[in-house]
Design a protein around this motif. Structure first.
Motif, mmCIF file in Angstrom:
data_model
loop_
_atom_site.group_PDB
_atom_site.id
_atom_site.type_symbol
_atom_site.label_atom_id
_atom_site.label_comp_id
_atom_site.label_asym_id
_atom_site.label_seq_id
_atom_site.Cartn_x
_atom_site.Cartn_y
_atom_site.Cartn_z
ATOM 1 N N GLN A 139 0.830 -1.205 0.000
ATOM 2 C CA GLN A 139 0.000 0.000 0.000
ATOM 3 C C GLN A 139 0.863 1.252 0.000
ATOM 4 O O GLN A 139 0.564 2.238 -0.686
ATOM 5 C CB GLN A 139 -0.929 0.001 1.218
ATOM 6 N N ARG A 140 1.960 1.228 0.747
ATOM 7 C CA ARG A 140 2.868 2.373 0.786
ATOM 8 C C ARG A 140 3.506 2.607 -0.583
ATOM 9 O O ARG A 140 3.624 3.745 -1.037
ATOM 10 C CB ARG A 140 3.954 2.141 1.840
ATOM 11 N N GLN A 141 3.918 1.522 -1.251
ATOM 12 C CA GLN A 141 4.512 1.661 -2.583
ATOM 13 C C GLN A 141 3.507 2.190 -3.584
ATOM 14 O O GLN A 141 3.852 3.010 -4.444
ATOM 15 C CB GLN A 141 5.064 0.301 -3.045
ATOM 16 N N ARG A 142 2.264 1.729 -3.483
ATOM 17 C CA ARG A 142 1.231 2.213 -4.400
ATOM 18 C C ARG A 142 0.930 3.694 -4.172
ATOM 19 O O ARG A 142 0.719 4.449 -5.120
ATOM 20 C CB ARG A 142 -0.050 1.381 -4.251
ATOM 21 N N SER A 143 0.919 4.084 -2.907
ATOM 22 C CA SER A 143 0.681 5.487 -2.595
ATOM 23 C C SER A 143 1.802 6.367 -3.151
ATOM 24 O O SER A 143 1.559 7.413 -3.756
ATOM 25 C CB SER A 143 0.568 5.664 -1.075
ATOM 26 N N LEU A 144 3.042 5.912 -2.948
ATOM 27 C CA LEU A 144 4.185 6.663 -3.470
ATOM 28 C C LEU A 144 4.151 6.701 -4.987
ATOM 29 O O LEU A 144 4.405 7.742 -5.605
ATOM 30 C CB LEU A 144 5.485 6.015 -2.985
ATOM 31 N N ALA A 145 3.820 5.573 -5.626
ATOM 32 C CA ALA A 145 3.773 5.516 -7.082
ATOM 33 C C ALA A 145 2.712 6.458 -7.636
ATOM 34 O O ALA A 145 2.909 7.088 -8.692
ATOM 35 C CB ALA A 145 3.512 4.089 -7.544
#
Length: 250
Positions: A139-145
């Motif tokens: 979820q953190r990677q998706r938010s950053l992406a």
């Protein structure tokens, strides 16, 4: 996996800054909206080397790029894989390792991110890319992406998340990468002879036998031509002596 992130992120794109090392060796910080147009980030050195971490299976290293004729720094096995694949990608005319850091404010906090790579495509478009070994993004990677996708889209750039690659294709390209250096070209006469031998779909070894010259010279030139895309083959299947090879125009 190549995930092109273009979602809307919770960030004021106009307030995003970028930090990089300028031509004189000084570190500069400029508004992203202006620097993305004016600064040739692909020519900037890495902001910092990748650290060596105890217990990691692969240490940071350098990849000699056939695209640029320069070394590209990598910090993980996943990044090394994608540096190799992008070095063969005809869309890519330049690639650089972490030449910039983006800074923005999110929920009253300053956020920063150094993308693994910056690419310049043949049409002049810039791309920021990060590499991951996982099949799914957290979820953190998706938010950053999502944020980075919006930041890039605002200046006409793209943001890619580069993930796992088919193992057969990976092994085939890794083999061909061993012949990426121009010294394996073999010269214009041999290159023309290979195009003639593989004018149609021809088994690899049969085409080598058709080509005038020592097979120990012809084979490296053949692999170099496959790396460079002047000859084609199905790299999604295991390579062997009977695999069909053909010239690009065939």
């Amino acid at each position: 996996m190549e995930w092109d992130a273009t979602g809307a992120g919770p960030v004021d794109v106009g307030a995003v800054d970028v930090r990089f090392i300028a031509a004189g060796g000084t570190t500069e910080c400029s508004p992203w909206s202006a620097a993305a147009v004016e600064v040739p980030f692909e020519q900037c050195p890495p902001l910092k080397p990748f650290p060596v971490r105890k217990g990691k299976r692969m240490a940071p290293g350098w990849w000699w790029s056939a695209t640029t004729g320069r070394l590209v720094h990598y910090g993980s096995g996943a990044m090394r894989l994608h540096v190799m694949l992008l070095d063969r990608d005809p869309r890519v005319t330049y690639l650089a390792s972490q030449p910039l850091e983006l800074r923005w404010r999110e929920r009253d906090k300053v956020r920063t991110h150094v993308p693994h790579m910056m690419l310049r495509l043949a049409d002049g478009q810039g791309v920021l890319a990060d590499c991951t070994a996982g099949e799914e993004l957290s979820q953190r990677q998706r938010s950053l992406a999502a944020v980075l996708g919006e930041v890039c889209a605002a200046v006409g750039w793209r943001y890619w998340v580069l993930g796992p690659v088919d193992p057969v294709y990976r092994r085939n390209v890794a083999w061909l990468a061993g012949y990426r250096h121009p010294r394996y070209h073999g010269g214009q006469q041999l290159a023309a002879a290979l195009r003639e031998s593989f004018a149609g779909r021809t088994p690899l070894w049969e085409g080598v036998r058709r080509t005038v010259g020592d097979p120990m010279v012809v084979l490296p030139a053949l692999f170099h031509a496959l790396w460079a895309g002047r000859l084609s083959a199905d790299l999604g299947a295991p390579m062997h002596e009977r695999m069909p090879v053909w010239a690009r125009s065939a």
